[in-house]
Design a protein around this motif. Sequence first.
Motif, PDB file in Angstrom:
ATOM      1  N   GLY A 146     -13.235 -12.712 -13.798  1.00  0.00           N
ATOM      2  CA  GLY A 146     -12.381 -12.393 -14.930  1.00  0.00           C
ATOM      3  C   GLY A 146     -11.382 -11.298 -14.576  1.00  0.00           C
ATOM      4  O   GLY A 146     -11.483 -10.664 -13.510  1.00  0.00           O
ATOM      5  N   ASP A 147     -10.464 -11.055 -15.447  1.00  0.00           N
ATOM      6  CA  ASP A 147      -9.390 -10.090 -15.213  1.00  0.00           C
ATOM      7  C   ASP A 147      -9.942  -8.695 -14.917  1.00  0.00           C
ATOM      8  O   ASP A 147     -10.647  -8.100 -15.740  1.00  0.00           O
ATOM      9  CB  ASP A 147      -8.472 -10.049 -16.444  1.00  0.00           C
ATOM     10  CG  ASP A 147      -7.305  -9.095 -16.279  1.00  0.00           C
ATOM     11  OD1 ASP A 147      -6.849  -8.928 -15.129  1.00  0.00           O
ATOM     12  OD2 ASP A 147      -6.872  -8.512 -17.297  1.00  0.00           O
ATOM     13  N   ARG A 148      -9.654  -8.176 -13.705  1.00  0.00           N
ATOM     14  CA  ARG A 148      -9.976  -6.810 -13.263  1.00  0.00           C
ATOM     15  C   ARG A 148     -11.475  -6.496 -13.210  1.00  0.00           C
ATOM     16  O   ARG A 148     -11.861  -5.354 -13.077  1.00  0.00           O
ATOM     17  CB  ARG A 148      -9.278  -5.780 -14.169  1.00  0.00           C
ATOM     18  CG  ARG A 148      -7.766  -5.749 -14.007  1.00  0.00           C
ATOM     19  CD  ARG A 148      -7.067  -4.928 -15.069  1.00  0.00           C
ATOM     20  NE  ARG A 148      -7.142  -5.590 -16.372  1.00  0.00           N
ATOM     21  CZ  ARG A 148      -7.924  -5.195 -17.361  1.00  0.00           C
ATOM     22  NH1 ARG A 148      -8.685  -4.130 -17.247  1.00  0.00           N
ATOM     23  NH2 ARG A 148      -7.946  -5.865 -18.515  1.00  0.00           N
ATOM     24  N   THR A 149     -12.344  -7.494 -13.286  1.00  0.00           N
ATOM     25  CA  THR A 149     -13.782  -7.202 -13.247  1.00  0.00           C
ATOM     26  C   THR A 149     -14.243  -6.733 -11.867  1.00  0.00           C
ATOM     27  O   THR A 149     -15.306  -6.120 -11.747  1.00  0.00           O
ATOM     28  CB  THR A 149     -14.600  -8.442 -13.651  1.00  0.00           C
ATOM     29  OG1 THR A 149     -14.186  -9.560 -12.850  1.00  0.00           O
ATOM     30  CG2 THR A 149     -14.396  -8.765 -15.121  1.00  0.00           C
ATOM     31  N   GLY A 150     -13.438  -7.002 -10.836  1.00  0.00           N
ATOM     32  CA  GLY A 150     -13.783  -6.522  -9.509  1.00  0.00           C
ATOM     33  C   GLY A 150     -12.969  -5.329  -9.063  1.00  0.00           C
ATOM     34  O   GLY A 150     -13.040  -4.929  -7.898  1.00  0.00           O
ATOM     35  N   PRO A 255     -24.858  -4.396 -15.275  1.00  0.00           N
ATOM     36  CA  PRO A 255     -24.956  -5.774 -15.766  1.00  0.00           C
ATOM     37  C   PRO A 255     -23.743  -6.109 -16.634  1.00  0.00           C
ATOM     38  O   PRO A 255     -23.300  -5.295 -17.441  1.00  0.00           O
ATOM     39  CB  PRO A 255     -26.253  -5.764 -16.576  1.00  0.00           C
ATOM     40  CG  PRO A 255     -26.387  -4.351 -17.049  1.00  0.00           C
ATOM     41  CD  PRO A 255     -25.781  -3.487 -15.978  1.00  0.00           C
ATOM     42  N   ARG A 256     -23.218  -7.278 -16.458  1.00  0.00           N
ATOM     43  CA  ARG A 256     -22.103  -7.740 -17.288  1.00  0.00           C
ATOM     44  C   ARG A 256     -22.617  -8.845 -18.201  1.00  0.00           C
ATOM     45  O   ARG A 256     -23.299  -9.772 -17.761  1.00  0.00           O
ATOM     46  CB  ARG A 256     -20.948  -8.252 -16.424  1.00  0.00           C
ATOM     47  CG  ARG A 256     -20.438  -7.263 -15.390  1.00  0.00           C
ATOM     48  CD  ARG A 256     -20.027  -5.908 -15.964  1.00  0.00           C
ATOM     49  NE  ARG A 256     -18.950  -5.971 -16.915  1.00  0.00           N
ATOM     50  CZ  ARG A 256     -17.665  -5.829 -16.613  1.00  0.00           C
ATOM     51  NH1 ARG A 256     -17.315  -5.629 -15.339  1.00  0.00           N
ATOM     52  NH2 ARG A 256     -16.737  -5.866 -17.557  1.00  0.00           N
ATOM     53  N   SER A 277     -12.920  -3.506 -15.859  1.00  0.00           N
ATOM     54  CA  SER A 277     -13.650  -2.922 -14.734  1.00  0.00           C
ATOM     55  C   SER A 277     -15.048  -2.481 -15.150  1.00  0.00           C
ATOM     56  O   SER A 277     -15.253  -2.012 -16.271  1.00  0.00           O
ATOM     57  CB  SER A 277     -12.876  -1.718 -14.190  1.00  0.00           C
ATOM     58  OG  SER A 277     -13.645  -1.014 -13.227  1.00  0.00           O
ATOM     59  N   PRO A 278     -16.026  -2.586 -14.254  1.00  0.00           N
ATOM     60  CA  PRO A 278     -17.357  -2.043 -14.554  1.00  0.00           C
ATOM     61  C   PRO A 278     -17.354  -0.523 -14.645  1.00  0.00           C
ATOM     62  O   PRO A 278     -18.325   0.067 -15.135  1.00  0.00           O
ATOM     63  CB  PRO A 278     -18.212  -2.541 -13.387  1.00  0.00           C
ATOM     64  CG  PRO A 278     -17.241  -2.738 -12.271  1.00  0.00           C
ATOM     65  CD  PRO A 278     -15.982  -3.216 -12.923  1.00  0.00           C
ATOM     66  N   ALA A 283     -18.549  -0.546 -20.209  1.00  0.00           N
ATOM     67  CA  ALA A 283     -19.333  -1.235 -19.177  1.00  0.00           C
ATOM     68  C   ALA A 283     -20.216  -0.248 -18.423  1.00  0.00           C
ATOM     69  O   ALA A 283     -21.378  -0.532 -18.114  1.00  0.00           O
ATOM     70  CB  ALA A 283     -18.402  -1.982 -18.223  1.00  0.00           C
ATOM     71  N   TRP A 284     -19.670   0.951 -18.150  1.00  0.00           N
ATOM     72  CA  TRP A 284     -20.420   1.967 -17.408  1.00  0.00           C
ATOM     73  C   TRP A 284     -21.630   2.450 -18.211  1.00  0.00           C
ATOM     74  O   TRP A 284     -22.657   2.817 -17.631  1.00  0.00           O
ATOM     75  CB  TRP A 284     -19.493   3.122 -17.066  1.00  0.00           C
ATOM     76  CG  TRP A 284     -20.110   4.185 -16.199  1.00  0.00           C
ATOM     77  CD1 TRP A 284     -20.514   5.427 -16.570  1.00  0.00           C
ATOM     78  CD2 TRP A 284     -20.384   4.076 -14.805  1.00  0.00           C
ATOM     79  NE1 TRP A 284     -21.028   6.113 -15.510  1.00  0.00           N
ATOM     80  CE2 TRP A 284     -20.953   5.304 -14.402  1.00  0.00           C
ATOM     81  CE3 TRP A 284     -20.207   3.081 -13.849  1.00  0.00           C
ATOM     82  CZ2 TRP A 284     -21.355   5.553 -13.093  1.00  0.00           C
ATOM     83  CZ3 TRP A 284     -20.608   3.319 -12.537  1.00  0.00           C
ATOM     84  CH2 TRP A 284     -21.165   4.546 -12.169  1.00  0.00           C
TER      85      TRP A 284
END
Length: 859
Positions: A146-150, A255-256, A277-278, A283-284
């Motif tokens: 997905g967008d910017r997840t990495g 975890p996402r 982003s994680p 997400a953090w």
Amino acid sequence: MNAARLRRTGAWLTALGVSAATLGSALLLATGSVAAERDEAPVVDAVEGGSQVVQAWSDPSLVGERDRKDRDYATFAKLEVTVSQTRNLSHQGVTVDWKGARPTSPGRFATDYLQIMQCWGDDASGPQPQQCQWGAPNPSLSTLLGDRTGLRALKRGEDPQQAYDEAHLVPPPITNPNLKAYTVPFTPVSGAAVTDVADYFTSTSSNEVTAARTGSDGTGTANVEVQTALEAPHLGCGETLASGSPRACWLVVVPRGETDADGTFAEQSSAGTISGSPLSATAWSHRMVFPLQFAPIGSSCALGNAERRLVGNELFSDAMTSWQSALCGSGTTYGYSQVGDGEARGQLTSNLSGAAGLAVVNRPLPPHKDRPVVYAPIAQTALVVAYTIDRQYTLNSTLADRDGTAVEDLVLNPRLMAKLLTQSYRADVPGGGSGVVADNPRSIVNDPEFVELNPEMAQFVRTAAPDGLMVGLGTSDAYSALWQWIIADPFARSFLEGEPDEHGMTVNPVYKNLDLTHDDTLDSFPKADLSTFRQDDTVPEPGYGTLDLRPYTSDMADAAVRTQKANAGAKIVWDLNKVPAGFTSSGAQLPGQRFSLALTDLVSAQRFGLRTARLVNAAGQSLAATDTTMRAAIAAMVDTEVPGVVATDPAARVRDAYPLTLVDYAGVSVCSSDAEQRKDYAAFLTYAATTGQRVGETKGMLPRGYLPLSDAQVTAATTTAAALEDDAAVATTCGTGKPTAPPTPKPSTTPTPKPSESTPAPSASPSTDPGTAVPPGSTPSDPTPQATPTPAPVDPDTGSSDAGAPPVTGGGPLGPARLGVAGAIGVGAACAVTGPVLMRRGRTLAERELLGESAIDFV
């Protein structure tokens, strides 16, 4: 008292001493028997002081209470993550397993997966997002995410909890000074925060796990490379702090789920995936943190220690690396150079100044009376095929719900190995082998023989294939053992000689012409096909060749690292933007599409958390390398021309025996070593055979993947060590006619070990176990000489020894009841010391009665 009576009395006292001290020896691990640690479990399970950590996502101990109003709370509520090792870490792999998660979306990583990263941070509650190595994914992954997840990039307003301030603002380009873009900056362990991480890590150097898939049963696994300050200086893990202790770091699992930070469900987004982003605040907040404790990096012995150079093969390198710092307390610094077995043997016979007098090899030199070499068993492990394979099923597969998860079992036989090593699959020849192997299967996945052994592969997509079998450059006795196993198999042998298999596949004719089955010196892996290939006219002649398509690894450890990363390093992509233009690597294989095979040693495979294939032995069994199967192989080994040194008979049909089990021997060139050198070699052998045989994670112990020596092998090694210090026997053997001079005093950093710290000699006879060397200065029927005292192990973290510390067993202090054996230990120690003295005196008297014939050979 005559000689016979002295020897009988000495033998009786020794037996009494060993019996009385047995219980105490088991408790005092620094000098005790290692037999209790040799159970029937696989080597990986026999680890003392294991540091596995299991953590539930709902556990508030490190990151605090979870927000039950969070839309992803129910998604993660049952998640439980296990990290296989968290202490005494070095550059290695750790296995991260989890259960209780929701299955990852099929195909793309749209929802429900894990992201894993390594971070530094001195706060007890864990690291901050800016302290994590993240944001350099494989570029090819972008279509699966997905967008910017990495990435580290942020999108203003997407996360209500995230700050969008100056600290997160990316410096605008000169061409657009008003542009406002945000990111989570990276702060190295020393230095200022940066918004561009390229100066610190890239997709080829970062160990981040961009996306790890969960199977339909809610479980998953990921092999994570752990990096020290040597591999990632910007994290500083393991470097020595001002306090003298190594810097700790963190493993972070994010975890996402199924919703974005603003609460939008992935299925409601235009892309159908979660985004962000994680490292973004929401997400953090879902993160799980695992503290990582590292072994010290670059710890060295005290200045002023005497230095002693040793050489040997790669199979022994990990054991020596573990033992080196613990041996500092002996007052000698033992250096070790990893060389090929042939080079190591050459140093034992070299007349050059500085040549090592002790070399660790798998095979001995032929006996030579003018240059006697004594051998002692020192380490045993196995050659293995390690793999990282993700399931890649066809669309109509009945197993589609497991697609992208890791393959847990693999079977290979000698003929399949022969095919892999001779570029007989089309994918292993530049250009697809459109000539020499045009009628052969594209890869091993398309080979009916492979599918028969691994039925699951029948449902793999036809394009799945390894980047060949990764093998190391250079020569090795271990490589020779592999070829002997292959050639001893009649089907593999006939294939190498040009006979087609049952399905019509033939050997690459280039290798048939090498006549490999009649080459007794074969101890390396030739890459003999000189084919080249150009994709198009933009690529200059000659294009890429075999060494570009299937490059060597530098050694077996490098092969393990490359398998863990799923990156064989093939350079077949023509890059016009490179200066000068040239072939480059396309990078690591993508998660869910990995298929890597490598020939490595069991120690390296377990160090980097790799699975290993089951190999078919001569009895037709497919077996993995375990304690049990390696012991069976060693028990069946046959004598070589050197007494006490054994080797595998590759044609023997031995049940339950792993075919590529290997025993390493420490060879000592007796006559080219002076008394001081022999004393150091004796101390080294004694440590290696006693204290060094404890399996565990701590420095000074035997790393996972080695099989501890048997009692008889310990006896052989310790009596060999004692005989190296017998000047009379050395003088007679070397023809000097008189004892050599005693060793000169050396600088020492620790007190001389007390008599109670010496290791009682095990009672087993060297002749009762395969792989035991005949002790120098004695015959198999001689009583066991007293072993050289073993120095107390030195803790590399503190510099202190175990001397004076409470006795321990396993890793815990002894209870009061166990200390009741102290009396038995005292009696046993006295008898064990007195007995060998009387026996040696008896032998001396007996020798004087033999008309001056006192020569006792070392070999």
